[in-house]
Motif scaffolding. Structure first.
Motif, PDB file in Angstrom:
ATOM      1  N   ASP A  30      21.302  -9.526  -9.851  1.00 16.83           N
ATOM      2  CA  ASP A  30      20.796 -10.051 -11.122  1.00 16.83           C
ATOM      3  C   ASP A  30      19.266  -9.996 -11.093  1.00 16.83           C
ATOM      4  O   ASP A  30      18.616 -10.794 -10.429  1.00 16.83           O
ATOM      5  CB  ASP A  30      21.271 -11.479 -11.327  1.00 16.83           C
ATOM      6  N   LYS A  31      18.706  -9.072 -11.832  1.00 17.70           N
ATOM      7  CA  LYS A  31      17.250  -8.878 -11.833  1.00 17.70           C
ATOM      8  C   LYS A  31      16.572  -9.544 -13.034  1.00 17.70           C
ATOM      9  O   LYS A  31      15.378  -9.363 -13.247  1.00 17.70           O
ATOM     10  CB  LYS A  31      16.922  -7.376 -11.854  1.00 17.70           C
ATOM     11  N   THR A  32      17.325 -10.329 -13.799  1.00 13.27           N
ATOM     12  CA  THR A  32      16.794 -10.837 -15.061  1.00 13.27           C
ATOM     13  C   THR A  32      15.780 -11.956 -14.889  1.00 13.27           C
ATOM     14  O   THR A  32      14.877 -12.110 -15.712  1.00 13.27           O
ATOM     15  CB  THR A  32      17.930 -11.346 -15.957  1.00 13.27           C
ATOM     16  N   GLU A  33      15.914 -12.760 -13.840  1.00 11.20           N
ATOM     17  CA  GLU A  33      15.078 -13.953 -13.721  1.00 11.20           C
ATOM     18  C   GLU A  33      14.384 -14.066 -12.368  1.00 11.20           C
ATOM     19  O   GLU A  33      13.241 -14.498 -12.284  1.00 11.20           O
ATOM     20  CB  GLU A  33      15.936 -15.198 -13.964  1.00 11.20           C
TER      21      GLU A  33
END
Length: 325
Positions: A30-33
């Motif tokens: 998960d690279k979103t945050e």
């Protein structure tokens, strides 16, 4: 670039700890945050010694040692109160979070206060009962808490067509000894392949690949919560564990006892409950009429894929972490 997150992990390599690895891989993907970095923590007698000494002096729990406050998130998935994973990282950031398994009642008096000592902002308990005890009896603890049931990554598991499965009954992990002794001889007498751990072999499988292959080849998996198999350890805590999900993700039929929170998690009873008055004949009847259970097996499999993967759990945890950043 997201906020830096340190994923603190014990360097123990036993395959039964792959549940932690599966969660961490989900977070890393998960690279979103967050910009995550996994840090393996070597076994340290000194750190373990410090934790043991700290437990002996509860007056110290109220202190909040902090060397500096970096903008770094520390996240640890740990078995019970393995706080050594947080040393020294928790003392260089005020953004500390834990996912915690096996929080048995006899440890609560020191585990819960240490959450504040280590500056933990949010703790996610795998057990609903543990969360209820925490909320009822430890309201003075500042750390927030939520129930997040165990999960898995379905891609780590596979399955065979039921015609190609050559293991009739599989027992792995904790054994329900009373039940095991009742089914062992009748299954052997009827020439059913029954795989289970023996006293000379503490670990039934050498690695995760061997384990998942056995699941993929099994028709029935026996699953019983630890308050039944090991009450001296778990006491009254009854929770859905990873073994139930692993069996379902491998399209096995689960025969066992229902943990107190599992029907709430699934919205229906996903297992065939043990008939202790008719134990061995029940299994023989199931094997004789296995096709009749395929709709339940398929329903469970679809439920696991849709609702009980680490991606589902991480989305909830991520929101809670973002709330307090």
């Amino acid at each position: 670039m997201g906020i830096k997150m340190r994923l603190l992990q014990s360097n123990d390599d036993e395959y039964f700890l792959d549940c932690i690895d599966e969660l961490y891989r989900t977070i890393e993907d998960d690279k979103t945050e967050f910009d995550s970095e996994r840090i393996l923590i070597k076994h340290s007698r000194f750190k373990s010694f410090l934790i043991r000494k700290l437990i002996l002096f509860p007056v110290l729990f109220k202190f909040r040692p902090q060397i500096k406050n970096q903008r770094v998130v520390n996240f640890a998935s740990m078995i019970s109160g393995d706080f050594r994973l947080l040393i020294p990282y928790a003392f260089s950031s005020s953004m500390n979070f834990i996912y915690m398994y096996d929080v048995w009642p006899r440890f609560h008096a020191w585990i819960f206060p240490l959450l504040d000592f280590f500056g933990v902002k949010y703790v996610f308990f795998s057990s609903k009962q543990v969360l209820e005890i925490y909320n009822q009896k430890y309201i003075h603890i500042k750390c927030k808490a939520q129930w997040i049931p165990e999960a898995l990554t379905s891609g780590d598991y596979s399955y065979k067509d039921y015609h190609d499965r050559n293991i009739d009954v599989l027992e792995f992990g904790r054994m329900y000894d009373e039940y095991h002794e009742l089914i062992k001889e009748p299954l052997a007498l009827h020439k059913k392949k029954h795989v289970f751990r023996t006293p000379d072999k503490y670990f039934l499988f050498a690695d995760k690949q061997a384990f998942t292959m056995a699941l993929a080849s099994s028709k029935i998996v026996i699953c019983v919560p630890s308050n039944i198999t090991n009450p001296e350890r778990s006491e009254f805590i009854s929770s859905m564990t990873l073994r139930y999900l692993q069996a379902m993700a491998s399209k096995c039929l689960v025969v066992g006892l229902l943990p107190s929170d599992m029907e709430e998690i699934f919205g229906y009873n996903p297992i065939v409950e043990i008939d202790m008055e008719n134990q061995s004949q029940q299994l023989l009847d199931i094997l004789e009429n296995y096709e009749g259970y395929l709709p339940l097996i398929e329903k469970n499999y679809e439920q696991v894929l849709a609702n009980h993967q680490w991606q589902n759990r991480w989305e909830i945890m991520k929101l809670k972490i973002e709330e307090v950043l």
